[in-house]
Design an enzyme around this catalytic site. Structure first.
Site, mmCIF file in Angstrom:
data_model
loop_
_atom_site.group_PDB
_atom_site.id
_atom_site.type_symbol
_atom_site.label_atom_id
_atom_site.label_comp_id
_atom_site.label_asym_id
_atom_site.label_seq_id
_atom_site.Cartn_x
_atom_site.Cartn_y
_atom_site.Cartn_z
ATOM 1 N N HIS A 115 -40.978 14.419 13.766
ATOM 2 C CA HIS A 115 -40.653 15.165 12.945
ATOM 3 C C HIS A 115 -40.436 16.506 12.954
ATOM 4 C CE1 HIS A 115 -38.820 15.869 8.892
ATOM 5 N NE2 HIS A 115 -39.543 16.938 8.931
ATOM 6 N N TYR B 188 -36.860 19.761 13.172
ATOM 7 C CA TYR B 188 -36.878 21.423 12.792
ATOM 8 C C TYR B 188 -36.951 22.032 13.773
ATOM 9 C CZ TYR B 188 -37.614 19.537 8.126
ATOM 10 O OH TYR B 188 -37.566 18.742 6.951
ATOM 11 N N HIS C 118 -27.742 9.430 9.035
ATOM 12 C CA HIS C 118 -28.363 10.770 8.573
ATOM 13 C C HIS C 118 -28.385 11.797 9.605
ATOM 14 C CE1 HIS C 118 -31.444 13.149 6.951
ATOM 15 N NE2 HIS C 118 -32.237 12.831 7.847
ATOM 16 N N PHE C 119 -29.049 11.087 10.937
ATOM 17 C CA PHE C 119 -29.103 12.109 11.827
ATOM 18 C C PHE C 119 -27.970 12.506 12.567
ATOM 19 C CE2 PHE C 119 -30.837 8.418 14.399
ATOM 20 C CZ PHE C 119 -29.995 8.341 15.342
ATOM 21 N N HIS C 120 -26.857 11.714 12.546
ATOM 22 C CA HIS C 120 -25.471 11.931 12.990
ATOM 23 C C HIS C 120 -24.894 13.340 12.167
ATOM 24 C CE1 HIS C 120 -25.847 9.045 16.185
ATOM 25 N NE2 HIS C 120 -25.142 9.712 16.656
ATOM 26 N N ARG D 210 -29.834 -0.816 12.525
ATOM 27 C CA ARG D 210 -29.631 0.157 13.841
ATOM 28 C C ARG D 210 -30.350 -0.369 15.030
ATOM 29 N NH1 ARG D 210 -34.206 5.036 13.252
ATOM 30 N NH2 ARG D 210 -33.203 5.667 15.083
ATOM 31 N N ARG D 211 -29.971 0.081 16.148
ATOM 32 C CA ARG D 211 -30.577 -0.029 17.460
ATOM 33 C C ARG D 211 -30.145 -1.525 17.695
ATOM 34 N NH1 ARG D 211 -35.796 1.620 15.000
ATOM 35 N NH2 ARG D 211 -36.461 3.894 15.469
HETATM 36 FE FE1 HAS Z 1 -34.356 13.457 8.665
HETATM 37 C C1 HAS Z 1 -34.891 10.323 9.687
HETATM 38 C C2 HAS Z 1 -36.395 13.080 5.743
HETATM 39 C C3 HAS Z 1 -33.624 16.586 7.436
HETATM 40 C C4 HAS Z 1 -32.974 14.464 11.670
HETATM 41 N N1 HAS Z 1 -34.163 12.557 10.473
HETATM 42 C C5 HAS Z 1 -34.422 11.339 10.573
HETATM 43 C C6 HAS Z 1 -34.084 11.087 12.141
HETATM 44 C C7 HAS Z 1 -33.456 12.156 12.651
HETATM 45 C C8 HAS Z 1 -33.456 13.141 11.628
HETATM 46 C C9 HAS Z 1 -32.858 12.082 13.996
HETATM 47 O O1 HAS Z 1 -38.191 10.780 4.929
HETATM 48 C C10 HAS Z 1 -34.130 9.686 12.579
HETATM 49 C C11 HAS Z 1 -35.243 9.460 13.714
HETATM 50 C C12 HAS Z 1 -35.462 8.129 14.268
HETATM 51 O O2 HAS Z 1 -34.725 7.794 15.298
HETATM 52 O O3 HAS Z 1 -35.950 7.093 13.626
HETATM 53 N N2 HAS Z 1 -34.851 14.545 6.760
HETATM 54 C C13 HAS Z 1 -35.579 14.157 5.833
HETATM 55 C C14 HAS Z 1 -35.695 15.193 4.923
HETATM 56 C C15 HAS Z 1 -34.905 16.544 5.574
HETATM 57 C C16 HAS Z 1 -34.438 16.072 6.635
HETATM 58 C C17 HAS Z 1 -36.505 15.196 3.762
HETATM 59 N N3 HAS Z 1 -33.304 15.260 9.370
HETATM 60 C C18 HAS Z 1 -33.375 16.459 8.685
HETATM 61 C C19 HAS Z 1 -32.810 17.439 9.524
HETATM 62 C C20 HAS Z 1 -32.713 16.797 10.844
HETATM 63 C C21 HAS Z 1 -33.046 15.243 10.765
HETATM 64 C C22 HAS Z 1 -32.485 18.945 9.237
HETATM 65 C C23 HAS Z 1 -32.173 17.073 12.237
HETATM 66 C C24 HAS Z 1 -31.747 18.503 12.612
HETATM 67 N N4 HAS Z 1 -35.215 12.135 7.778
HETATM 68 C C25 HAS Z 1 -36.057 11.871 6.745
HETATM 69 C C26 HAS Z 1 -36.606 10.676 6.764
HETATM 70 C C27 HAS Z 1 -36.307 9.911 7.680
HETATM 71 C C28 HAS Z 1 -35.481 10.748 8.569
HETATM 72 C C29 HAS Z 1 -37.815 10.310 5.651
HETATM 73 C C30 HAS Z 1 -36.880 8.645 8.262
HETATM 74 C C31 HAS Z 1 -35.788 7.519 7.941
HETATM 75 C C32 HAS Z 1 -36.222 6.061 8.271
HETATM 76 O O4 HAS Z 1 -36.632 5.357 7.631
HETATM 77 O O5 HAS Z 1 -36.222 5.640 9.324
HETATM 78 C C33 HAS Z 1 -34.748 17.499 4.628
HETATM 79 O O6 HAS Z 1 -35.295 18.559 5.590
HETATM 80 C C34 HAS Z 1 -33.480 18.021 4.321
HETATM 81 C C35 HAS Z 1 -33.348 19.454 3.539
HETATM 82 C C36 HAS Z 1 -32.136 19.771 3.442
HETATM 83 C C37 HAS Z 1 -31.554 20.286 2.303
HETATM 84 C C38 HAS Z 1 -30.214 20.939 2.422
HETATM 85 C C39 HAS Z 1 -29.910 22.482 2.205
HETATM 86 C C40 HAS Z 1 -28.559 22.984 2.608
HETATM 87 C C41 HAS Z 1 -28.270 24.078 3.019
HETATM 88 C C42 HAS Z 1 -26.589 24.259 3.313
HETATM 89 C C43 HAS Z 1 -26.360 25.412 2.428
HETATM 90 C C44 HAS Z 1 -24.763 25.412 2.506
HETATM 91 C C45 HAS Z 1 -24.034 26.601 2.220
HETATM 92 C C46 HAS Z 1 -22.598 26.364 2.520
HETATM 93 C C47 HAS Z 1 -24.638 27.824 1.815
HETATM 94 C C48 HAS Z 1 -31.977 20.166 0.915
HETATM 95 C C49 HAS Z 1 -29.442 24.886 3.898
HETATM 96 C C50 HAS Z 1 -22.116 26.196 1.056
HETATM 97 C C51 HAS Z 1 -20.600 26.550 0.857
HETATM 98 C C52 HAS Z 1 -19.857 26.062 0.023
HETATM 99 C C53 HAS Z 1 -18.320 26.249 0.071
HETATM 100 C C54 HAS Z 1 -20.139 24.865 -0.989
HETATM 101 CU CU CU Z 2 -38.631 13.379 9.372
#
Ligand code: HAS
Ligand code: CU
Length: 546
Positions: A221, A225, A372-374, A437-438
């Site tokens: 995890h 980050y 999700h991760f793509h 998947r996989r």
């Molecule tokens: Fe995830 C599975 C939960 C973020 C990558 N994640 C994965 C896997 C990968 C991955 C690679 O709880 C698969 C692993 C595997 O092979 O099995 N993930 C989360 C949560 C977040 C999260 C709670 N993941 C990421 C990030 C990754 C990433 C970042 C890579 C870089 N993820 C999970 C969970 C799994 C999971 C479970 C397991 C699933 C399973 O069952 O296998 C949080 O950190 C996300 C928080 C983000 C936000 C968005 C904030 C938005 C921002 C942009 C602002 C935009 C602006 C522009 C200002 C709340 C900062 C706006 C402009 C306009 C004009 C509108």
């Molecule tokens: Cu995670």
């Protein structure tokens, strides 16, 4: 700020960036082929397996492309913002780290291509790879540690000779990123050295599966980050400069990184919610901490909107969305990372769904997670990294970005977004329909559900082919930038807005931050790991499933 980049430092940075993009190219070929196999459009020659390609793709993209790029980028900014050149020891550690990681990568890729390690990038036991695959991984990790030590050393020396001064934001963030990495990799190092290597050599017969997976996700995890924080560094520090604005708040930026250090490690169990062998309470606790780690991302979103808004107002923009009009849409150095930000909104929302126990039961082990991760790593992070090279390469090589390359960069970004929209959109949808998947191409005896999935799998292949064109174009852009006209390009490091409150001194109280981090880890992991050791099920022999 220096206007020319130290040449020797530049060589180290370029070596990392080129290795990264080499991995992206080979990983991209594997990705496209495996997408076509899964869509049923091609069959592979008998001596190449689907899972072999999938492993090569995952390892090269998720572990190699990212790690090399990140170390290169961090070294460039540390050099630029803390003294104008790297200290000799930092440089030496950087090179030794690079060599070790490269030896590890080469061994790893050869073992994968020989078909001896089709265990995917998560290398879950009880699937058993050749011991040399695990040794290769260990070399990559040790190499990255040396590079991390180089950054810590540079930072410590800088602080010593700049007593009483606040460290540059880029340097501070680099230290947090590498610290997070050093602590997180302890988990995977233990898994590889204590469990996987002895077991794969046959020195022990069985492995404690749940323990090995838990140690993996202790690392897995925070790994995500480790990918994200350098992208955030670009969003916080570089983007304000590129759009002609200011950093909204230095202390908010630092605090968000500190929160990442605290909360990104003690949450790995959210990848194991559906696994037996872990008491519900610890899953519950780690899910709660997972929701805590969302906060610094929300702070980042807030800060970005504030930067855009302040920038808009200073340029006379009016109304709720006036700030959008004054952004430099035609500048790829802004446009590519911006698309990364925009896509991170749905990508992050998907993460919240994954982390919710009941919904995890619906999506776990389906293509939804691949979708999700793509979006997260392969779009938000990758597009930001792509956006960085359009100024970093010119800075290092003393050249300038031409309008033609800028245009190609915008086209590359659009191709990436379209390909990813098709591919990741299909993955998310078909995942909700239950497609696992996989797995290689399979119609499960023409089961009606599986037949329903097929059009989505074909769409994934189409998206994958478009993305491969994107990979070719980014490599073309990278190489043509090496031949761009000579000139002066500035390393874009933003300044903090005048209205921002001064950063409190306790922000650099490392003892406090590390203590809190360690306490959180101990609270979240001690009892579940002791449980796994004391009440372990009979260990498992190894399986070669491919
Ligand atoms: Fe995830 C599975 C939960 C973020 C990558 N994640 C994965 C896997 C990968 C991955 C690679 O709880 C698969 C692993 C595997 O092979 O099995 N993930 C989360 C949560 C977040 C999260 C709670 N993941 C990421 C990030 C990754 C990433 C970042 C890579 C870089 N993820 C999970 C969970 C799994 C999971 C479970 C397991 C699933 C399973 O069952 O296998 C949080 O950190 C996300 C928080 C983000 C936000 C968005 C904030 C938005 C921002 C942009 C602002 C935009 C602006 C522009 C200002 C709340 C900062 C706006 C402009 C306009 C004009 C509108
Ligand atoms: Cu995670």
């Amino acid at each position: 700020m220096n206007t020319t980049f130290d040449r020797k430092d530049g060589r180290l940075v370029l070596a990392h960036i080129f290795f990264a993009f080499g991995a992206l190219l080979i990983g991209g070929i594997a990705g496209m082929l495996q997408g076509m196999v899964k869509g049923g459009t091609i069959t592979l020659p008998a001596n190449i397996g689907y899972y072999e390609l999938l492993t090569a793709h995952g390892v090269l993209m998720a572990l190699i492309f990212t790690t090399y790029f990140i170390i290169g980028f961090l070294y460039s900014g540390v050099s630029q913002s803390m003294g104008g050149s790297l200290l000799p020891l930092t440089k030496r550690l950087g090179w030794i780290g690079y060599i070790l990681m490269s030896i590890g990568t080469l061994i790893g890729v050869v073992v994968i291509l020989l078909g001896k390690a089709s265990v995917l990038y998560t290398f879950y036991a009880p699937m058993k790879a050749s011991p040399y695959f695990y040794i290769a991984l260990a070399l990559v990790v040790i190499g990255s540690w040396l590079s991390g030590f180089g950054i810590f050393y540079h930072y410590a020396k800088w602080r010593k000779s700049n007593k009483g001064k606040l460290s540059p934001l880029f340097g501070f963030m680099s230290v947090i990123t590498m610290l997070l990495w050093q602590i997180a990799t302890i988990g995977v190092a233990l898994e590889v050295v204590v469990q996987l290597i002895p077991w794969s050599f046959g020195w022990v017969d069985t492995i404690n599966v749940v323990l090995s997976r838990t140690l993996f996700w202790f690392f897995g995890h925070p790994l995500v980050y480790f990918w994200l924080l350098p992208a955030y560094m670009c969003w916080y520090v570089i983007i304000p400069k590129i759009i002609g604005g200011k950093i909204f708040s230095d202390s908010l930026a630092r605090m968000s990184f500190i929160l990442f250090l605290f909360f990104s490690i003690p949450v790995g169990l959210h990848h194991q919610l559906m696994e037996p062998g872990v008491n519900h309470f610890w899953k519950y606790l780690q899910v709660t901490l997972t929701f805590m780690v969302v906060i610094p991302s929300l702070m980042t979103a807030f800060s970005l909107f504030a930067t855009f808004e302040l920038n808009g107002r200073s340029k006379g923009a009016k109304g709720l969305f006036g700030w959008v009009k004054v952004l430099p849409w035609g500048d790829v150095r802004f446009f590519a990372p911006f698309m990364g930000m925009l896509i991170f909104i749905p990508a992050g929302a998907g993460g919240l769904i994954n982390a919710s126990n009941q919904m995890n039961a619906v999506v776990h082990n389906t293509l939804w997670v691949t979708g999700h991760f793509h979006l997260t790593v392969a779009t938000s992070v990758a597009l930001t990294f792509f956006g960085i090279i359009y100024w970093l390469i010119p800075v290092i090589t003393g050249r300038v970005l031409t309008p033609r390359m800028n245009r190609l960069g915008i086209i590359q970004t659009l191709i990436w977004c379209i390909g990813m929209f098709i591919m990741s959109g299909s993955m998310h949808t078909v995942g909700l329909l239950g497609s696992p998947r996989r797995t290689a191409y399979n119609t499960y005896d023409d089961h009606p559900d599986a037949i329903l999935w097929m059009p989505y799998h074909v769409a994934m292949a189409v998206g994958g082919i478009i993305l491969f064109i994107g990979v070719l174009l980014i490599i073309y852009n990278l190489i043509s930038m090496m031949r761009a006209p000579k000139g002066n390009t500035e390393y874009p490091i933003g300044e903090v807005a005048e209205e921002a409150a001064p950063t409190p001194r306790y922000m650099e109280n490392w003892k406090l931050w590390i203590t809190i981090t360690v306490i959180l880890i101990l609270v979240a992991y001690t009892i579940p790991i002791l449980d796994m050791l004391n009440n372990s099920t009979p260990g498992s022999p190894g399986y070669v499933t491919w």
